[in-house]
Motif scaffolding. Structure first.
Motif, mmCIF file in Angstrom:
data_model
loop_
_atom_site.group_PDB
_atom_site.id
_atom_site.type_symbol
_atom_site.label_atom_id
_atom_site.label_comp_id
_atom_site.label_asym_id
_atom_site.label_seq_id
_atom_site.Cartn_x
_atom_site.Cartn_y
_atom_site.Cartn_z
ATOM 1 N N SER A 147 35.196 -8.843 1.547
ATOM 2 C CA SER A 147 34.465 -8.657 1.289
ATOM 3 C C SER A 147 34.071 -7.649 0.285
ATOM 4 N N SER A 148 33.631 -7.142 -0.766
ATOM 5 C CA SER A 148 33.220 -6.389 -1.514
ATOM 6 C C SER A 148 32.288 -5.421 -0.972
ATOM 7 N N ALA A 149 31.302 -5.756 0.064
ATOM 8 C CA ALA A 149 29.980 -5.251 0.627
ATOM 9 C C ALA A 149 30.561 -3.780 0.223
ATOM 10 N N GLY A 150 29.356 -2.499 0.232
ATOM 11 C CA GLY A 150 29.624 -0.983 -0.135
ATOM 12 C C GLY A 150 29.187 -1.094 1.705
ATOM 13 N N SER A 151 30.200 -0.919 2.430
ATOM 14 C CA SER A 151 30.021 -0.925 3.717
ATOM 15 C C SER A 151 31.320 -0.532 4.575
ATOM 16 N N SER A 152 31.691 0.199 5.578
ATOM 17 C CA SER A 152 33.284 0.122 6.221
ATOM 18 C C SER A 152 33.529 -0.755 5.866
ATOM 19 N N GLU B 244 31.745 0.625 -3.178
ATOM 20 C CA GLU B 244 31.673 1.459 -3.095
ATOM 21 C C GLU B 244 30.634 1.960 -1.450
ATOM 22 N N PHE B 245 30.636 2.794 0.119
ATOM 23 C CA PHE B 245 29.743 2.761 0.321
ATOM 24 C C PHE B 245 29.377 4.540 0.213
ATOM 25 N N TRP B 246 28.319 4.472 0.091
ATOM 26 C CA TRP B 246 27.262 5.949 -0.431
ATOM 27 C C TRP B 246 27.549 6.493 0.629
ATOM 28 N N LEU B 247 26.960 7.743 0.306
ATOM 29 C CA LEU B 247 26.507 9.044 1.406
ATOM 30 C C LEU B 247 25.842 8.257 2.597
ATOM 31 N N HIS B 248 26.004 8.485 3.497
ATOM 32 C CA HIS B 248 25.267 8.344 5.069
ATOM 33 C C HIS B 248 25.897 9.561 6.071
ATOM 34 N N SER B 249 25.152 9.746 7.051
ATOM 35 C CA SER B 249 26.192 9.800 8.522
ATOM 36 C C SER B 249 26.039 8.791 9.848
ATOM 37 N N ASP B 250 27.036 9.266 9.747
ATOM 38 C CA ASP B 250 26.413 8.007 10.995
ATOM 39 C C ASP B 250 26.279 7.494 12.285
ATOM 40 N N SER B 251 25.589 6.709 12.868
ATOM 41 C CA SER B 251 24.615 6.592 13.882
ATOM 42 C C SER B 251 23.468 7.182 13.345
ATOM 43 N N ALA B 252 22.915 7.095 12.396
ATOM 44 C CA ALA B 252 21.762 7.848 11.901
ATOM 45 C C ALA B 252 19.907 6.838 12.963
ATOM 46 N N ASN B 253 20.786 5.882 12.879
ATOM 47 C CA ASN B 253 19.865 4.989 13.880
ATOM 48 C C ASN B 253 19.385 4.872 15.016
ATOM 49 N N PHE B 254 20.140 5.723 15.503
ATOM 50 C CA PHE B 254 20.585 5.978 17.428
ATOM 51 C C PHE B 254 19.894 6.880 17.851
ATOM 52 N N PRO B 255 18.414 7.078 18.645
ATOM 53 C CA PRO B 255 18.207 8.403 19.542
ATOM 54 C C PRO B 255 18.524 9.791 18.860
ATOM 55 N N ARG B 256 20.115 9.920 19.825
ATOM 56 C CA ARG B 256 20.915 10.888 19.353
ATOM 57 C C ARG B 256 22.301 10.045 18.868
ATOM 58 N N HIS C 89 45.189 2.861 -5.423
ATOM 59 C CA HIS C 89 43.981 2.149 -5.521
ATOM 60 C C HIS C 89 42.300 2.394 -4.995
ATOM 61 N N GLY C 90 42.573 3.944 -5.185
ATOM 62 C CA GLY C 90 40.878 4.150 -5.585
ATOM 63 C C GLY C 90 40.736 4.520 -4.117
ATOM 64 N N GLY C 91 39.649 4.830 -3.671
ATOM 65 C CA GLY C 91 39.613 5.110 -2.215
ATOM 66 C C GLY C 91 38.490 6.125 -2.281
ATOM 67 N N GLU C 92 38.516 6.772 -2.414
ATOM 68 C CA GLU C 92 38.269 9.144 -2.532
ATOM 69 C C GLU C 92 37.165 9.107 -1.185
ATOM 70 N N SER C 93 37.354 10.052 -0.351
ATOM 71 C CA SER C 93 36.320 10.055 0.435
ATOM 72 C C SER C 93 35.542 11.461 -0.106
ATOM 73 N N LEU C 94 33.818 10.582 0.118
ATOM 74 C CA LEU C 94 32.736 11.343 -1.153
ATOM 75 C C LEU C 94 32.332 12.541 1.009
ATOM 76 N N HIS D 259 28.929 11.650 4.416
ATOM 77 C CA HIS D 259 29.796 11.179 4.193
ATOM 78 C C HIS D 259 30.114 9.481 3.106
ATOM 79 N N GLY D 260 31.104 9.072 2.465
ATOM 80 C CA GLY D 260 30.939 8.341 2.264
ATOM 81 C C GLY D 260 32.547 8.448 1.180
ATOM 82 N N ARG D 261 32.535 6.641 0.335
ATOM 83 C CA ARG D 261 33.829 6.604 0.049
ATOM 84 C C ARG D 261 33.970 5.997 -1.228
ATOM 85 N N ARG D 262 34.218 6.516 -2.167
ATOM 86 C CA ARG D 262 34.371 4.852 -3.612
ATOM 87 C C ARG D 262 35.101 4.044 -3.459
#
Length: 289
Positions: free
Chosen positions: A110-115, A120-132, A148-153, A265-268
């Motif tokens: 998959s070439s999707a921008g996700s984990s 590229e998986f753009w800047l985000h925080s994990d569990s942003a949709n959790f109440p906590r 092969h790329g994949g630098e962390s952002l 955080h994210g990833r190229r």
């Protein structure tokens, strides 16, 4: 991101330490017992984890180099030094330790921008949709061919707030701190939307909570007024500034512990042949329990 190094003797001892299977580490009590055990059995580990905790408290994250990361149990127990390791929202189905590696769609990756994609998986925080949302995220790098790329952002909440102020966006900054932004959730019930702030103060520090896709889906279900939409637009314009971004590369044997409240955080993009495998844990801090 600050780095500290595991002594070779400590790494070797971790690789042979007998720990419970990961299925027997799901409770806080089980994790605490296993952590106490390896602290006492593995020379140098208690000091290493204490140093990692202090560096993370100061800088919002730390990379532990030269660590033994092939075992799910070891990764889970090391993560437990920062709080209670929690399976919820860690993969589908939820797991205490989740293998982050590109999934295959048919015969290709998959070439999707996700984990689980290579895009590229753009800047985000994990569990942003959790109440906590979880306080910490651990990423342990098992394998990765760095050419092969994949630098962390990385981008910290403090820098975002400072840039908004410097550019006269104080009103947007105030609105971003209101718990009015709809994050599409669905982890408790289908169609659930969890409201929350994006950029806010907590315990004297700037904190951030963001995932572009979840906000887009939430806004499609719940209308936001023009003022909050503009504040979101100002936030997204700010985090898109290249001069604010930091980049680094996770190497095999690295354990990255990140304060999920203080950093995006994210990833190229990386090539499928990068042989990239990370092990991820999500952790609630003691004060969240």
């Amino acid at each position: 991101m600050p780095r500290i190094r595991t002594a070779d003797e400590t790494r070797n001892a971790l690789s042979t330490c007998a720990l419970p299977e990961v299925v027997d580490l799901y409770t806080e009590k089980q994790q605490s017992r296993a952590l106490d055990r390896i602290r006492s059995e593995v020379d140098g580990l208690s000091e290493l984890l204490g140093q990692a905790y202090d560096v993370c408290s100061t800088h919002g994250g730390v990379v532990i180099e030269n660590c033994f990361v092939e075992s799910d149990s070891v990764v889970a127990v090391l993560s437990a030094a920062f709080g209670a390791v929690d399976p919820h929202g860690n993969g589908i189905p939820s797991q205490l330790v989740f293998d982050v590696t590109p999934r295959q769609d048919g015969v290709s990756y998959s070439s999707a921008g996700s984990s689980r994609g290579t895009g590229e998986f753009w800047l985000h925080s994990d569990s942003a949709n959790f109440p906590r949302p979880h306080a910490f995220v651990t990423l342990a790098c098992v394998s990765f061919e760095v050419e092969h790329g994949g630098e962390s952002l990385l981008l910290d909440a403090e820098s975002i707030a400072r840039d908004l102020i410097a550019n006269g966006r104080q009103e947007s900054l105030q609105l971003l701190g209101e718990p009015s932004f709809p994050f599409m959730s669905g982890h408790r019930s289908e169609g659930e939307v969890v409201p929350g702030p994006i950029l806010y103060r907590e315990n004297g520090r700037w904190c951030v909570r963001y995932r572009r896709q979840l906000l887009a889906e939430g806004c499609a279900r719940l209308n936001m007024d023009e003022e909050h939409l503009q504040a979101l637009a100002d936030f997204e314009a700010t985090i898109a500034k290249p001069e604010l971004l930091s980049e680094f590369t996770l190497l095999p044997g690295d354990v990255w512990i990140l304060d999920n409240r203080r950093w995006l955080h994210g990833r190229r993009t990386f090539a499928a042949e990068a042989n990239r495998l990370l092990k991820r844990c999500k952790v609630y801090a003691p004060e969240q329990m």
